[in-house]
Design a protein around this motif. Structure first.
Motif, PDB file in Angstrom:
ATOM      1  N   GLU A  54       0.831  -1.197   0.000  1.00  0.00           N
ATOM      2  CA  GLU A  54       0.000   0.000   0.000  1.00  0.00           C
ATOM      3  C   GLU A  54       0.872   1.256   0.000  1.00  0.00           C
ATOM      4  O   GLU A  54       1.812   1.379   0.787  1.00  0.00           O
ATOM      5  CB  GLU A  54      -0.919   0.005   1.222  1.00  0.00           C
ATOM      6  CG  GLU A  54      -1.921   1.139   1.228  1.00  0.00           C
ATOM      7  CD  GLU A  54      -2.885   1.047   2.392  1.00  0.00           C
ATOM      8  OE1 GLU A  54      -3.677   1.990   2.567  1.00  0.00           O
ATOM      9  OE2 GLU A  54      -2.837   0.035   3.132  1.00  0.00           O
ATOM     10  N   GLY A  55       0.571   2.171  -0.918  1.00  0.00           N
ATOM     11  CA  GLY A  55       1.322   3.416  -1.016  1.00  0.00           C
ATOM     12  C   GLY A  55       2.674   3.281  -1.671  1.00  0.00           C
ATOM     13  O   GLY A  55       3.504   4.183  -1.586  1.00  0.00           O
ATOM     14  N   SER A  56       2.917   2.151  -2.347  1.00  0.00           N
ATOM     15  CA  SER A  56       4.219   1.902  -2.965  1.00  0.00           C
ATOM     16  C   SER A  56       3.995   1.148  -4.270  1.00  0.00           C
ATOM     17  O   SER A  56       2.933   0.578  -4.516  1.00  0.00           O
ATOM     18  CB  SER A  56       5.099   1.072  -2.022  1.00  0.00           C
ATOM     19  OG  SER A  56       6.247   0.606  -2.683  1.00  0.00           O
ATOM     20  N   ALA A  92       9.276 -12.991   6.540  1.00  0.00           N
ATOM     21  CA  ALA A  92       9.343 -12.061   5.421  1.00  0.00           C
ATOM     22  C   ALA A  92      10.330 -12.502   4.349  1.00  0.00           C
ATOM     23  O   ALA A  92      10.164 -12.163   3.173  1.00  0.00           O
ATOM     24  CB  ALA A  92       9.715 -10.668   5.922  1.00  0.00           C
ATOM     25  N   ILE A  93      11.354 -13.269   4.730  1.00  0.00           N
ATOM     26  CA  ILE A  93      12.364 -13.660   3.749  1.00  0.00           C
ATOM     27  C   ILE A  93      11.839 -14.784   2.860  1.00  0.00           C
ATOM     28  O   ILE A  93      11.903 -14.699   1.625  1.00  0.00           O
ATOM     29  CB  ILE A  93      13.670 -14.068   4.447  1.00  0.00           C
ATOM     30  CG1 ILE A  93      14.187 -12.928   5.323  1.00  0.00           C
ATOM     31  CG2 ILE A  93      14.730 -14.458   3.411  1.00  0.00           C
ATOM     32  CD1 ILE A  93      15.373 -13.295   6.198  1.00  0.00           C
ATOM     33  N   ASP A 107       9.776  -6.326  12.553  1.00  0.00           N
ATOM     34  CA  ASP A 107      10.563  -7.548  12.550  1.00  0.00           C
ATOM     35  C   ASP A 107      10.217  -8.322  11.289  1.00  0.00           C
ATOM     36  O   ASP A 107       9.469  -7.837  10.448  1.00  0.00           O
ATOM     37  CB  ASP A 107      10.374  -8.365  13.828  1.00  0.00           C
ATOM     38  CG  ASP A 107       8.951  -8.904  13.987  1.00  0.00           C
ATOM     39  OD1 ASP A 107       8.183  -8.897  12.998  1.00  0.00           O
ATOM     40  OD2 ASP A 107       8.603  -9.334  15.094  1.00  0.00           O
ATOM     41  N   LEU A 108      10.792  -9.502  11.155  1.00  0.00           N
ATOM     42  CA  LEU A 108      10.668 -10.264   9.917  1.00  0.00           C
ATOM     43  C   LEU A 108       9.674 -11.412  10.022  1.00  0.00           C
ATOM     44  O   LEU A 108       9.652 -12.269   9.139  1.00  0.00           O
ATOM     45  CB  LEU A 108      12.048 -10.787   9.491  1.00  0.00           C
ATOM     46  CG  LEU A 108      13.043  -9.699   9.088  1.00  0.00           C
ATOM     47  CD1 LEU A 108      14.447 -10.284   8.919  1.00  0.00           C
ATOM     48  CD2 LEU A 108      12.610  -9.004   7.807  1.00  0.00           C
ATOM     49  N   PRO A 154       1.357  -8.126   5.435  1.00  0.00           N
ATOM     50  CA  PRO A 154       1.914  -7.452   4.254  1.00  0.00           C
ATOM     51  C   PRO A 154       3.394  -7.108   4.421  1.00  0.00           C
ATOM     52  O   PRO A 154       3.868  -6.787   5.507  1.00  0.00           O
ATOM     53  CB  PRO A 154       1.059  -6.182   4.139  1.00  0.00           C
ATOM     54  CG  PRO A 154      -0.210  -6.511   4.851  1.00  0.00           C
ATOM     55  CD  PRO A 154       0.175  -7.425   5.969  1.00  0.00           C
ATOM     56  N   ARG A 155       4.094  -7.196   3.324  1.00  0.00           N
ATOM     57  CA  ARG A 155       5.478  -6.734   3.245  1.00  0.00           C
ATOM     58  C   ARG A 155       5.509  -5.224   3.471  1.00  0.00           C
ATOM     59  O   ARG A 155       4.570  -4.511   3.120  1.00  0.00           O
ATOM     60  CB  ARG A 155       5.983  -7.102   1.859  1.00  0.00           C
ATOM     61  CG  ARG A 155       7.342  -6.624   1.427  1.00  0.00           C
ATOM     62  CD  ARG A 155       7.521  -7.052  -0.032  1.00  0.00           C
ATOM     63  NE  ARG A 155       8.786  -6.645  -0.598  1.00  0.00           N
ATOM     64  CZ  ARG A 155       9.105  -6.825  -1.882  1.00  0.00           C
ATOM     65  NH1 ARG A 155       8.223  -7.385  -2.700  1.00  0.00           N
ATOM     66  NH2 ARG A 155      10.276  -6.440  -2.356  1.00  0.00           N
ATOM     67  N   THR A 156       6.587  -4.717   4.071  1.00  0.00           N
ATOM     68  CA  THR A 156       6.744  -3.285   4.284  1.00  0.00           C
ATOM     69  C   THR A 156       8.021  -2.811   3.605  1.00  0.00           C
ATOM     70  O   THR A 156       8.846  -3.620   3.165  1.00  0.00           O
ATOM     71  CB  THR A 156       6.817  -2.945   5.781  1.00  0.00           C
ATOM     72  OG1 THR A 156       8.062  -3.450   6.317  1.00  0.00           O
ATOM     73  CG2 THR A 156       5.646  -3.556   6.547  1.00  0.00           C
TER      74      THR A 156
END
Length: 497
Positions: free
Chosen positions: A150-152, A176-177, A314-315, A320-322
């Motif tokens: 979102e926003g990217s 996240a990885i 943190d991961l 959602p990804r940040t």
């Protein structure tokens, strides 16, 4: 000796090397190992105490504090293996095996084990059951649906309103990885669909799937397995042979270790012990990208502000990804960046687990909880699955016993394999670990009728250059077509965000 409660039940993982089901045993005739002198009802507490005292990297420290020590003692803890292979190994594990049985159920019923994955390197964790059965993952034209942050303009896994990923295997969103490795495979497939359309292929989806799957199989064997196993064992396990008539065939050299009658099974010695070496390679935190994170390490699991209402990044996954957690891949793999600190490295393979892994599950921070002690859980699982000891397996497979265990050390197969690697400096697996891991991966490839070693034994990634499905830019300076090629095809961030 079984510690199951209640009446005996027929084994789902029978002691037969020719078992045709999805789980089996490499060493079916060996006596299961249990900790000497420990009653069944005390096994959990015994292993929790051992893990607390002997298998924690920095006892008494939070992951955040341990990260600071990581920074100060980088060389002491690091192997030569780029950090990304820790999570690629996790991705591969999710492709070949899935046992959703809770630990408590295993204690009640040690043979109630099923594998909900095909024991093949076929990317079913990516493709699921395909666009006909799972159309909600696809766009109707053979491509995966891709989400956005979102926003990217940065990509993300497609997610439902609760933030959960809509993908072939839910586990590939658990941090996240690995979630971004999953994303890279989705977008790499989409790129290959475009190339197949441009090349006039009759079925762009199937052509893209074939090329990505075969390239992945090539990466697993030539890039991943060769990094973690002893070279001569890998060279023995799967041999590419060219006859006098010029025909190429692949042969298995460790059939005495891993063999089957019709289809490969998933050996418990591999899934419950040998392949869990990756747990010791996990770091407390990782650098993610230059643009939004500079050089700070993002914790794998951030427990330092628990209960304070703070929300430091943190991961951990399932959301959602940040921008901060977006992976810049040259931090994780050798992508040609010549700076000394690229890529960051995985921890050595040894008997110590990162402090971040103490904080798993719902009872974060409770050292008495089995769910918070990955090391204890692995040791318990080995006993519940009736695995033999490390020295017994080494003797059975005629592998030199190179580990002398102390009186207080468990002879559990998983622990023995870590100690064996530790005795060699932690750079890669030792002889027994390499033998089991290499034999199983070789067998999974050779046992898959759709794998390139069977469908087109002479195939190499170079064969796809003429058709335009792969390009020299995909390979770049990586002459062996490693995982870096898939990351380049994916179009995901390599050198900055």
């Amino acid at each position: 000796m079984s510690h199951a409660k209640g009446p005996a039940r027929p084994a789902f993982a029978p002691r037969s090397k020719l078992y045709k089901g999805r789980f089996g045993r490499i060493c079916p005739g060996l006596t299961p190992w249990t900790p000497p002198g420990v009653p069944p009802e005390q096994i959990e507490a015994h292993f929790v105490a051992f893990a607390n005292e002997h298998m924690t990297e920095r006892p008494g420290l939070s992951p955040g504090e341990a990260i600071e020590i990581d920074d100060e003692l980088e060389t002491e803890f690091s192997s030569a293996i780029p950090a990304g292979y820790t999570y690629f190994g996790q991705f591969v594990d999710h492709d070949i095996t899935f046992d959703p049985t809770p630990l408590g159920v295993e204690i009640t019923d040690p043979e109630g084990l099923d594998n909900f994955r095909t024991p093949r390197l076929d990317l079913d964790c990516v493709y699921g059951s395909g666009p006909h059965d799972q159309p909600y993952m696809y766009d109707g034209a053979g491509k995966f649906l891709i989400g956005k942050i979102e926003g990217s303009d940065l990509d993300d896994l497609p997610r439902n309103p609760l933030g959960r990923a809509i993908i072939g295997d839910m586990r590939n969103d658990e941090n996240a990885i690995v979630s971004q490795i999953q994303l890279a495979f989705l977008t790499a497939h989409n790129t290959l669909v475009d190339r197949a359309v441009a090349a006039g292929k009759a079925d762009p989806f199937m052509e893209a799937r074939r090329v990505l799957t075969w390239l992945y199989q090539h990466c697993v064997w030539e890039d991943f397995v060769r990094r973690i196993c002893i070279d001569e064992v890998v060279d023995t396990a799967l041999v590419k042979m060219k006859g006098k008539d010029g025909r190429v065939q692949w042969g298995l050299g460790l059939k005495d270790v891993y063999n089957w009658e019709y289809n490969p099974f998933m050996p418990l010695e591999f899934s419950v012990a040998a392949y869990r070496f990756g747990h010791s390679m996990v770091r407390n935190g990782y650098q993610t990208n230059f643009t939004h994170n500079q050089l700070d390490r993002v914790p794998l699991f951030n427990n330092t502000t628990a209960g304070s209402g703070a929300s430091e990044p943190d991961l951990r996954g399932f959301g959602p990804r940040t921008e901060v957690t977006t992976v810049q891949w040259d931090w994780y793999f050798d992508m040609g960046n010549e700076a000394d600190f690229f890529p960051q490295r995985a921890r050595k393979i040894d008997t110590k687990l990162a402090n971040a892994l103490l904080f798993l599950g719902e009872d974060d921070g409770n050292p008495a909880s089995v769910a918070n002690k990955l090391a204890a859980r692995n040791l318990i699982r080995g006993v519940m699955m009736e695995l033999p000891s490390g020295p017994d397996v080494a003797a059975k497979l005629n592998v030199p016993v190179t580990v002398t265990l102390g009186d207080d050390e468990p002879a559990a197969l998983w622990y023995y394999i870590l100690r064996e690697a530790e005795g060699q400096g932690g750079a890669r697996l030792g002889r027994l670990g390499s033998t089991i891991v290499s034999a199983v991966f070789a067998g999974l490839l050779k046992g898959d009728p759709k794998a390139f070693v069977n469908v087109d034994p002479g195939w190499t990634p170079e064969a796809e250059l003429a058709s335009g499905m792969l390009t020299e830019d995909d390979k770049q300076d990586n002459s062996d077509w490693g995982l870096q090629a898939i990351l380049r095809i994916s179009g995901q961030p390599v050198s900055g965000v």
